[in-house]
Design a protein around this motif. Structure first.
Motif, PDB file in Angstrom:
ATOM      1  N   UNK A 195       0.819  -1.218   0.000  1.00  8.81           N
ATOM      2  CA  UNK A 195       0.000   0.000   0.000  1.00  8.81           C
ATOM      3  C   UNK A 195       0.851   1.265   0.000  1.00  8.81           C
ATOM      4  N   UNK A 196       2.150   1.105  -0.251  1.00 10.00           N
ATOM      5  CA  UNK A 196       3.045   2.254  -0.242  1.00 10.00           C
ATOM      6  C   UNK A 196       3.256   2.742  -1.667  1.00 10.00           C
ATOM      7  N   UNK A 197       2.726   3.912  -2.030  1.00  8.97           N
ATOM      8  CA  UNK A 197       2.909   4.441  -3.382  1.00  8.97           C
ATOM      9  C   UNK A 197       4.254   5.157  -3.509  1.00  8.97           C
ATOM     10  N   UNK A 198       5.190   4.557  -4.199  1.00 10.85           N
ATOM     11  CA  UNK A 198       6.544   5.114  -4.296  1.00 10.85           C
ATOM     12  C   UNK A 198       6.597   6.167  -5.406  1.00 10.85           C
ATOM     13  N   UNK A 199       6.953   7.388  -5.029  1.00 13.21           N
ATOM     14  CA  UNK A 199       7.074   8.486  -5.981  1.00 13.21           C
ATOM     15  C   UNK A 199       8.526   8.915  -6.172  1.00 13.21           C
ATOM     16  N   UNK A 200       9.351   8.716  -5.162  1.00 15.26           N
ATOM     17  CA  UNK A 200      10.745   9.147  -5.229  1.00 15.26           C
ATOM     18  C   UNK A 200      11.553   8.199  -6.111  1.00 15.26           C
ATOM     19  N   UNK A 201      12.548   8.749  -6.800  1.00 14.75           N
ATOM     20  CA  UNK A 201      13.384   7.955  -7.683  1.00 14.75           C
ATOM     21  C   UNK A 201      14.752   7.644  -7.077  1.00 14.75           C
ATOM     22  N   UNK A 202      15.189   8.448  -6.101  1.00 16.30           N
ATOM     23  CA  UNK A 202      16.538   8.311  -5.584  1.00 16.30           C
ATOM     24  C   UNK A 202      16.594   8.033  -4.102  1.00 16.30           C
ATOM     25  N   UNK A 203      17.608   8.622  -3.439  1.00 21.56           N
ATOM     26  CA  UNK A 203      17.861   8.339  -2.032  1.00 21.56           C
ATOM     27  C   UNK A 203      16.834   8.970  -1.098  1.00 21.56           C
ATOM     28  N   UNK A 204      15.957   9.828  -1.619  1.00 17.90           N
ATOM     29  CA  UNK A 204      14.926  10.409  -0.768  1.00 17.90           C
ATOM     30  C   UNK A 204      13.811   9.413  -0.443  1.00 17.90           C
ATOM     31  N   UNK A 205      13.932   8.186  -0.967  1.00 16.29           N
ATOM     32  CA  UNK A 205      12.903   7.168  -0.755  1.00 16.29           C
ATOM     33  C   UNK A 205      12.695   6.851   0.721  1.00 16.29           C
ATOM     34  N   UNK A 206      13.783   6.820   1.518  1.00 18.83           N
ATOM     35  CA  UNK A 206      13.640   6.500   2.943  1.00 18.83           C
ATOM     36  C   UNK A 206      12.820   7.558   3.680  1.00 18.83           C
ATOM     37  N   UNK A 207      13.032   8.828   3.320  1.00 21.07           N
ATOM     38  CA  UNK A 207      12.242   9.903   3.917  1.00 21.07           C
ATOM     39  C   UNK A 207      10.771   9.733   3.573  1.00 21.07           C
ATOM     40  N   UNK A 208      10.498   9.374   2.331  1.00 20.69           N
ATOM     41  CA  UNK A 208       9.119   9.175   1.893  1.00 20.69           C
ATOM     42  C   UNK A 208       8.464   8.018   2.651  1.00 20.69           C
ATOM     43  N   UNK A 209       9.229   6.939   2.880  1.00 23.16           N
ATOM     44  CA  UNK A 209       8.704   5.809   3.651  1.00 23.16           C
ATOM     45  C   UNK A 209       8.296   6.246   5.054  1.00 23.16           C
ATOM     46  N   UNK A 210       9.173   7.005   5.695  1.00 28.70           N
ATOM     47  CA  UNK A 210       8.926   7.424   7.073  1.00 28.70           C
ATOM     48  C   UNK A 210       7.671   8.288   7.171  1.00 28.70           C
ATOM     49  N   UNK A 211       7.550   9.252   6.275  1.00 29.46           N
ATOM     50  CA  UNK A 211       6.395  10.160   6.320  1.00 29.46           C
ATOM     51  C   UNK A 211       5.112   9.410   5.984  1.00 29.46           C
ATOM     52  N   UNK A 212       5.180   8.495   5.027  1.00 26.86           N
ATOM     53  CA  UNK A 212       3.994   7.704   4.686  1.00 26.86           C
ATOM     54  C   UNK A 212       3.511   6.893   5.891  1.00 26.86           C
ATOM     55  N   UNK A 213       4.445   6.253   6.577  1.00 33.31           N
ATOM     56  CA  UNK A 213       4.069   5.432   7.738  1.00 33.31           C
ATOM     57  C   UNK A 213       3.413   6.273   8.828  1.00 33.31           C
ATOM     58  N   UNK A 214       3.971   7.447   9.077  1.00 37.11           N
ATOM     59  CA  UNK A 214       3.414   8.327  10.111  1.00 37.11           C
ATOM     60  C   UNK A 214       2.040   8.820   9.706  1.00 37.11           C
ATOM     61  N   UNK A 215       1.921   9.284   8.468  1.00 40.70           N
ATOM     62  CA  UNK A 215       0.655   9.851   8.015  1.00 40.70           C
ATOM     63  C   UNK A 215      -0.462   8.825   7.996  1.00 40.70           C
ATOM     64  N   UNK A 216      -0.144   7.585   7.615  1.00 38.74           N
ATOM     65  CA  UNK A 216      -1.178   6.559   7.489  1.00 38.74           C
ATOM     66  C   UNK A 216      -1.376   5.773   8.786  1.00 38.74           C
ATOM     67  N   UNK A 217      -0.823   6.272   9.876  1.00 37.82           N
ATOM     68  CA  UNK A 217      -1.026   5.662  11.192  1.00 37.82           C
ATOM     69  C   UNK A 217      -0.572   4.206  11.224  1.00 37.82           C
ATOM     70  N   UNK A 218       0.512   3.920  10.524  1.00 38.37           N
ATOM     71  CA  UNK A 218       1.090   2.576  10.559  1.00 38.37           C
ATOM     72  C   UNK A 218       1.805   2.365  11.898  1.00 38.37           C
ATOM     73  N   UNK A 219       1.871   1.117  12.308  1.00 35.51           N
ATOM     74  CA  UNK A 219       2.526   0.768  13.563  1.00 35.51           C
ATOM     75  C   UNK A 219       4.027   0.681  13.301  1.00 35.51           C
ATOM     76  N   UNK A 220       4.778   1.631  13.852  1.00 38.44           N
ATOM     77  CA  UNK A 220       6.218   1.726  13.619  1.00 38.44           C
ATOM     78  C   UNK A 220       6.970   1.533  14.929  1.00 38.44           C
ATOM     79  N   UNK A 221       8.025   0.727  14.904  1.00 40.05           N
ATOM     80  CA  UNK A 221       8.899   0.561  16.055  1.00 40.05           C
ATOM     81  C   UNK A 221      10.348   0.825  15.643  1.00 40.05           C
ATOM     82  N   UNK A 222      11.141   1.243  16.615  1.00 38.72           N
ATOM     83  CA  UNK A 222      12.564   1.496  16.385  1.00 38.72           C
ATOM     84  C   UNK A 222      13.398   0.391  17.039  1.00 38.72           C
ATOM     85  N   UNK A 223      14.424  -0.057  16.337  1.00 35.71           N
ATOM     86  CA  UNK A 223      15.394  -0.998  16.897  1.00 35.71           C
ATOM     87  C   UNK A 223      16.768  -0.354  16.765  1.00 35.71           C
ATOM     88  N   UNK A 224      17.437  -0.146  17.886  1.00 28.72           N
ATOM     89  CA  UNK A 224      18.761   0.482  17.855  1.00 28.72           C
ATOM     90  C   UNK A 224      19.772  -0.509  17.299  1.00 28.72           C
TER      91      UNK A 224
END
Length: 314
Positions: free
Chosen positions: A162-191
């Motif tokens: 369900x992730x619509x990828x629009x970025x072509x380069x290294x900005x893809x990770x930023x797009x993933x993060x914002x998409x997850x936050x905006x769509x209320x996805x369950x996100x966890x951090x692992x150090x």
């Protein structure tokens, strides 16, 4: 459908790709390792194949294009994405994968910035850029993702599909993060521990060029996901400028009955009109955004049913 798919996008990583594939095969023996070669000229694909990876190709240059191809072609219960430069430890993979299966998380972020990144990374502007991106997204989107640009992540099936990828380069990770936050996805951090590239291995990230793309991506996605705040702020600035320049003209008119600065008065009028248009544009786009959110929730149900059907067929 794979139980676990390890996704490794690669461009000229012959020095490290063999070790990366072997390390992840040792930690996740049940996983299928996919290496997507992005026009490498140093034999990355052959080395990855010899190490036991399934090698595929993406000929459109750019990490975003590679991940787009990966996500569309591969079906798995859990996806683990990692770079092929041997900067991320394979020993964190099991914990990240388990959180997808056991906690039913949608995205697990391999957090470099809370451990060794700032000591290991020898490029100070990269460190500064990561800190700026993390700070800006946390403030603009009200989230607690610790590392916005890490290339080490785990995903659920429903996130990937369900992730619509629009970025072509290294900005893809930023797009993933914002998409997850905006769509209320369950996100966890692992150090995770981070280590710099080994000698002879060169980063493909352009500090200034790709850094600028990331910042523009944040602005673009902020406009898209927070239209009321974006256009409301623009309207407020334009209205303040209009009123600020209008006051001296009005005071002169009250004192003399004359308007000696007609161009200023005209510009003030157009600025106020632009402010009104911006304000109502934000309201209209917010309505469209809300409808898109409703459609997205229905897509989640569809993708979940598709996932269950595929599991049942195996």
């Amino acid at each position: 459908m794979d139980k676990i798919a390890v996704l490794i996008p690669c461009y000229n990583e012959a020095i490290t790709i063999g070790k990366v594939v072997r390390d992840f095969k040792a930690v996740l023996p049940e996983a299928t390792i996919y290496v997507y070669d992005n026009n490498s000229s140093d034999g990355t694909d052959e080395i990855a194949r010899e190490a036991g990876a399934v090698v595929r190709y993406e000929h459109q240059q750019g990490k975003g294009n590679v991940i787009r191809r990966m996500f569309s072609e591969i079906d798995a219960e859990c996806y683990l994405m990692v770079d092929g430069d041997d900067t991320y430890p394979a020993d964190a993979a099991r914990e990240m994968v388990d959180k997808i299966f056991e906690d039913r998380a949608d995205m697990i972020v391999g957090d470099r910035l809370s451990s060794t990144y700032f000591e290991e990374n020898k490029r100070p502007f990269h460190n500064f850029g990561n800190a700026i991106v993390r700070w800006s997204i946390n403030r603009l989107f009200k989230n607690d993702i610790k590392d916005m640009m890490t290339g080490y992540r785990a995903f659920s099936y429903r996130f990937v599909k369900t992730f619509p990828i629009l970025s072509k380069g290294f900005e893809i990770e930023t797009e993933m993060s914002i998409h997850a936050v905006d769509k209320n996805m369950f996100v966890e951090n692992v150090i995770i521990d981070y280590r710099d590239r080994p000698e002879g291995s060169e980063s493909k990230l352009n500090t200034y060029g790709d850094g600028a793309k990331v910042l523009f991506t944040i602005i673009r996605l902020f406009r898209f996901y927070r239209p009321t705040l974006f256009f409301g702020t623009t309207a407020l600035i334009l209205a303040a400028l209009s009123v600020g320049f209008f006051i001296p003209v009005f005071v002169t008119y009250k004192e003399t009955g004359l308007v000696p600065k007609y161009p200023t008065l005209i510009v003030c009028g157009f600025a106020m009109i632009a402010a009104i248009l911006s304000f109502f544009s934000g309201i209209i786009l917010k309505t469209i955004y809300q409808k898109n959110r409703q459609d997205f929730e229905m897509d989640l149900y569809r993708v979940t049913d598709d996932f269950k059907r595929k599991l049942g067929e195996e």
